[in-house]
Design an enzyme around this catalytic site. Sequence first.
Site, PDB file in Angstrom:
ATOM      1  N   GLU B  61      43.953 -33.033  35.409  1.00 43.94           N
ATOM      2  CA  GLU B  61      43.402 -33.242  34.070  1.00 43.94           C
ATOM      3  C   GLU B  61      43.435 -31.978  33.218  1.00 43.94           C
ATOM      4  O   GLU B  61      43.672 -32.039  32.017  1.00 43.94           O
ATOM      5  CB  GLU B  61      41.957 -33.756  34.164  1.00 43.94           C
ATOM      6  CG  GLU B  61      41.837 -35.197  34.629  1.00 43.94           C
ATOM      7  CD  GLU B  61      41.652 -35.328  36.132  1.00 43.94           C
ATOM      8  OE1 GLU B  61      41.943 -34.340  36.845  1.00 43.94           O
ATOM      9  OE2 GLU B  61      41.225 -36.400  36.596  1.00 43.94           O
ATOM     10  N   HIS B 130      30.299 -40.452  38.329  1.00 40.57           N
ATOM     11  CA  HIS B 130      31.124 -41.449  37.645  1.00 40.57           C
ATOM     12  C   HIS B 130      30.391 -42.102  36.483  1.00 40.57           C
ATOM     13  O   HIS B 130      30.774 -43.174  36.043  1.00 40.57           O
ATOM     14  CB  HIS B 130      31.580 -42.532  38.638  1.00 40.57           C
ATOM     15  CG  HIS B 130      32.923 -42.265  39.245  1.00 40.57           C
ATOM     16  ND1 HIS B 130      33.294 -41.037  39.713  1.00 40.57           N
ATOM     17  CD2 HIS B 130      33.999 -43.078  39.451  1.00 40.57           C
ATOM     18  CE1 HIS B 130      34.533 -41.099  40.199  1.00 40.57           C
ATOM     19  NE2 HIS B 130      34.984 -42.329  40.038  1.00 40.57           N
TER      20      HIS B 130
END
Lengths: 340, 348
Positions: B61, B130
């Site tokens: 990322e 998450h």
Amino acid sequence: MIQQAFSDDELLRGDRAMLLVRRAEERVVRQYAEQNADFARGVQPAHAIKCPTHLSIGQEGAAVGVCQELNVDDVAISTHRCHAHYLAKGGDLRAMMAELFGKSTGCARGKGGSMHLVDPDVGMLGASAIVGGSIPLAVGAALSAQMQGRTRVAVAFFGDGAVEQGVFHESLAFAALRRLPVLFVCENNFYATLSHVEARQPVGIPQRATGLGVASVTADGSDLADVLHAARGAVRRARAGEGPTLIEVRAYRWMSHVGTEPDTGRMKRSAEELALWKDRCPLAVLRVRLAARGVPAATLDAMGTEVDAAVEDAVEFARRSPAPSPEDLFTHLAGEGAPS
Amino acid sequence: MTRLLAYSDALAEATTLAMERDPAVFLMGVGVDDPGGIFGSTTLPHDRFGDARVFDTPISECALTGAAIGAALTGMRPLMVHARCDFLLLTLDQLANHAAKWSYMSGGRLSAPVVVRAVIGRGWGQAAQHSQSVQAALAPFPGMQVIMPATAYDAKGMLLSALTGRWPVVCLEHRWLYGLKDDVPEGFYTVEIGRARTARAGTDATVVALSHMVVEAMKAADVLAKEGIDVEVVDLRSVVPWDRETVCASVRRTGRLVVADTGPRSFGVGAEIAAVVNEELFGELRAPVRRVGLPDVPTPCAPVLEAAFYPGSADLVRTVRALVRGVDHGARGDASAARHDKPFSGAF
């Protein structure tokens, strides 16, 4: 061998570019000495360089050798040590000096300073002072060239410390995966500040590149022709769609990591080691070669005079230029500042 | 003529429109081309433009964010998508040190108009890594905008603003909004970044809400209306920059403010808004500013703990009621009473 592949004109061009970097940075050293003397006397000089300055003296061959193989629309992104890359890519000398002096005529309007030289007109896209930070930006510039169907090449300049970052590995792997037209130019000057590469890295830099699927080559930064040769091959591969290349250029920084004094005698950086590398000064090595080719000394002297005059003119320009106004603090947040 | 469109479809439509209008726009991210298509938000553009302009990326990322910046510096308009906000923290160097600063550091000679979308993945036991709502972590980097559309209309209009603007923009999208439908015009339109939306007019108290908390605030306003408390709900929509004028004008009228955030209450967006309201309107406040947000613990997994963790409309009802009735029941905003039906209907 390799040097015979390059014409007198090519080597002279490289000589002038290296000399420009050398003399410009030596002028910065002199400016620092002068203003430091002023500060020591309690005098505030009217014009001063007040930003961290990372010099490339001794390792000019890397920037010059690579940039000489680029076109003006090829792009380069650099690091905190960016004077050489900026100048070698064709960045404006006056705008660089003005930037160092914190003036509104600086290449970044006084917003960036020594560590963030930028000149989009010649493909110098700027410089990141985060070690390794510039590497993915060059990958992105190569990605856009590929998507736009252009033959433009992108170059990331960085030091040996940057290969220790995660983003180095991520960037090289992605560039290899997409066969992007990018050159990863690692100037291995063996020291991250004062920490030797052997104390930091378990394998050689080209070995890392190979493991990530990126072709690699090592060049001798003391020999401009060697760097030119490596860069020419890497640029050819990039333009042909054959993917990225890592070029490790071995060179030596004569000055301290930051600042205008040598730091020999501290930790492993000995005066003896520096002396060995000074014997292999890229400018001196090239001049011996040019002389052997019969280039007259007068030609080289004239070049020196011309470069010195350009550097002095740039410093004068910087001194004459106005500082930014306090209102400029809030401008340029989203690209609104076209150069005046 | 009205046309109801889900939030996820509005994002997909905005992306597709932007790509039609500008060949420089492309979309990348982990899993953007898989059958799920980031909860349906990337499927349409992928079907339409294929792998050349909508492509999967390695799980790198940070480098890919840097690559997006480099592409933006050389004429492209990258849109990067993350299935979870939490992954944005891996990219913070490139967002905060590079994207946000490249224009300023270059004296405006370059800008890096990257757009990054990321989903707040609350619910179904997503636990601590998450589900985070990271807007406050992204806020203190001038040069980068942070938006949180709460409706399908705004999702489309604000994403189109981002994809046609000059700034780097991070768009945070709550997973529970994805199924909500709204009247969304078919063509191209933009919603200005930095302007709040008055979702409901009221006179007794202002609730400034972010993202999914707008839904909770509207429910709370309905409940309070039956008690005779008239709540104004301001959907902030944009965190950086945030609309001081609309917020202060509302609080000037009502004299009371509750900030409802999807993120942590401590050091959160509510703290900034409360500080500014205190600076601007101290003498006009009829009660202290209250914040409703997440307590100072990571997100838990077990349903019972999750229920205790997330504030909802019941917390807002209690908090506003206490402000208006003048009784402070210790509205901490981190205790939860009755849970409400959720629009969310999926394991991920």
